[in-house]
Design a protein around this motif. Structure first.
Motif: not given
Length: 305
Positions: A89, A110, A113, A117, A120, A122, A273, A277, A280
């Motif tokens: 991601l 987060c 995650i 990635n 990414l 967030v 995508r 996300f 997850q």
């Protein structure tokens, strides 16, 4: 009509400000203004009405908004397809959430995650209110009630629980609390009544307690009052492991259950995508609620032993 003009139009529509849209798009406000004027000239109608509160969409602007959102989704979907769907991601994803979930669940979920990635980005927007996904205040939102209107994808995440609690320092100064009626003689901590944005958050009202001596629209402020021994209040079970000085009360009589929902714009279903996300995030939140509530149960059993 060019996509880049629509992109700038969407920025102003979402931020209701030329300067804010310019910062988001990394374009100076004067250029934003010129591009909006050019788009209005092409269409032959005013798209925004300016007021002291900012730029509001006109009827023509609202009609264009629907088309611009579909164009945006098509561009994003094309980019994902070309880039391939099997990789990690990447890009920016913004999540709106009430501050209970934002403070005690989303950071660790987060972070895990993001660790898998690296490209990414967030963003968590912790606000005690509802989010307008059509204006892209957030890409997705965690809510405590499933919305009943709008073109939205709604998925239940998990049930969670809340209990009455107080600091041991407070309880040591007062007689034992054995009945609900006894609560009327105590200082209560809770939400500001006229700022409760969702009926599911009116916990004290369910108990018939209408007077809130210490009130805030923030769960974290309420928790800190309780930790200081300022009164009694309703606390998320998943927050209690971080506040070991608090003790649950009247567990058999005051047991509140609620649920979290993940809400997304319907058009995002086309974006692999966002789908990955969301999957997850949902699974991570389920596991984190279960872990923290399980940790609390172990702490309670140990204290009772």
């Amino acid at each position: 009509m060019h996509w880049d003009d629509l992109r700038i139009f969407l920025g102003v529509a979402r931020d209701e400000s030329l300067s804010a849209a310019g910062r988001r798009l990394r374009i100076d406000p004067a250029t934003v203004s010129r591009r909006i004027a050019r788009l209005e000239e092409q269409i032959g109608a005013a798209l925004f009405a300016k007021s002291p509160q900012g730029y509001a969409l006109t009827d023509a602007g609202q009609r264009l908004m629907d088309h611009a959102l579909r164009a945006e989704q098509a561009v994003l979907a094309a980019g994902e397809e070309i880039a391939g769907q099997a990789g990690r991601l990447s890009g920016q994803i913004r999540i709106g959430a009430p501050d209970g979930a934002a403070n005690f669940l989303l950071p660790q979920v987060c972070a895990r995650i993001a660790a898998d990635n690296p490209e990414l980005e967030v963003q968590i927007v912790a606000l005690p209110r509802l989010f307008n996904l059509s204006r892209r205040e957030a890409d997705m939102a965690v809510t405590v009630s499933p919305p009943s209107a709008g073109r939205l994808l709604v998925q239940k995440i998990a049930d969670y629980h809340l209990h009455l609690a107080g600091a041991r320092s407070y309880l040591d100064r007062h007689p034992p609390i054995t009945t609900l009626d006894a609560l009327h003689g105590h200082r209560m901590v809770g939400y500001i009544p006229d700022m409760i944005f969702d009926k599911e958050l009116d916990y004290l009202g369910e108990l018939g307690l209408t007077r809130v001596s210490l009130a805030s629209n923030s769960v974290l402020v309420q928790l800190n009052w309780l930790r200081q021994g300022a009164g009694l209040g309703i606390v998320h079970d998943f927050a209690l492991p971080s506040a070991p000085e608090l003790q649950r009360l009247l567990v058999d009589r005051v047991h509140i259950s609620r649920a979290f929902y993940l809400v997304r714009h319907a058009d995002d279903a086309r974006l692999e995508r966002m789908n990955r996300f969301a999957a997850q995030l949902t699974e991570g939140l389920r596991q984190e609620v279960a872990r923290l509530e399980g940790e609390l149960d172990k702490m309670s059993q140990a204290s009772d032993a």
